[in-house]
Write a protein that holds these residues in place. Structure first.
Motif, mmCIF file in Angstrom:
data_model
loop_
_atom_site.group_PDB
_atom_site.id
_atom_site.type_symbol
_atom_site.label_atom_id
_atom_site.label_comp_id
_atom_site.label_asym_id
_atom_site.label_seq_id
_atom_site.Cartn_x
_atom_site.Cartn_y
_atom_site.Cartn_z
ATOM 1 N N LYS B 129 0.872 -1.288 -0.125
ATOM 2 C CA LYS B 129 -0.025 0.187 0.103
ATOM 3 C C LYS B 129 0.778 1.398 0.072
ATOM 4 N N VAL B 132 2.113 1.894 -3.600
ATOM 5 C CA VAL B 132 1.109 2.259 -4.479
ATOM 6 C C VAL B 132 0.959 3.900 -4.042
ATOM 7 N N SER B 135 3.878 5.690 -5.386
ATOM 8 C CA SER B 135 3.807 5.707 -6.784
ATOM 9 C C SER B 135 2.902 6.828 -7.287
#
Lengths: 160, 160
Positions: B129, B132, B135
């Motif tokens: 998580k 993500v 990113s």
């Protein structure tokens, strides 16, 4: 060769900012490269790479500024204006992320090792050196950001 | 109110870039804020803070661009040109360092936990998580850097 364009910032000031940038990066790279074990971490390896690439770019820009200061002409005329503009932006982002990756790891790694009871003198000395290196890289970033402001401001006078 | 200045970049393109920036930051913040335990790490807390501050700034800039698109006038005339220029620079550096701090920690933390044999499914899901979120923050940074190029290019036409 085009006549020397007017610059928003004195080339002497630009040169001094480049030299300070280079000095910060050089010491950062030396401190990190002489720290045993730094290359076991991706964050510290990226930090070193960003410092080395930043040094190479800053040497190039210092040479170009010295040429301009001594001859009154820009090497490549104003064709390098966009190279300076985008180069300064990219390099300063790279240095910022290099320092941030180093701090992001070292700060929390120290806390994690303390929580695990693994924070011995070797780890402490290692992370201290990493922090010194990241701090100097951050100073190099700040001065590269000033160069980026300069090259942004002088861009229109060179390409119009 | 000054007459609408010529811009280097269409305000519609500028608006789309702001909206993409905001979208990336919004999802990054939601993913990280809903990840249990993120606030035990300074790197992830800084990541969240940079995403939230970036969102606030991007909303402001989106509103200003919408006002310009709908009325043909800039709120505050051209007095905001330097606010855009320096604001975009500072915010994009902040987002770059936020994403870099997050990646700097998460990549090496995963390797350290694997080496220690502590890489269980909770740690894996947590770090997934975090990656993500980092990113998406990085995508937000890339688009904020595009905004910064735009505001650098349009600065001279607004302050001359």
């Amino acid at each position: 060769m085009a006549p020397p364009p007017s610059m928003a910032v004195s080339p002497l000031v630009a040169l001094i900012v480049r030299i300070v940038t280079f000095g910060g990066l050089l010491i950062s790279v030396i401190v990190l490269a002489t720290t045993t074990g730094f290359n076991e971490s991706y964050a510290f390896r990226y930090m070193l790479a960003s410092g080395v690439i930043g040094m190479a770019y800053t040497i190039l820009q210092t040479a170009l500024t010295l040429f301009y200061l001594s001859t009154g002409n820009r090497l490549g005329g104003d064709g390098f204006a966009f190279l300076d503009f985008f180069g300064d932006k990219v390099i300063s982002y790279m240095l910022a992320t290099g320092a941030a990756a180093g701090f992001g790891l070292s700060v929390d790694l120290a806390r994690l090792l303390q929580a695990q009871g693994n924070f011995n003198s070797t780890a402490e000395s290692f992370l201290q050196k990493a922090n010194v290196s990241a701090s100097l890289l951050f100073i190099g970033f700040l001065f590269s950001a000033i160069s980026s402001v300069f090259s942004s401001l002088s861009l229109p006078k060179r390409v119009d």
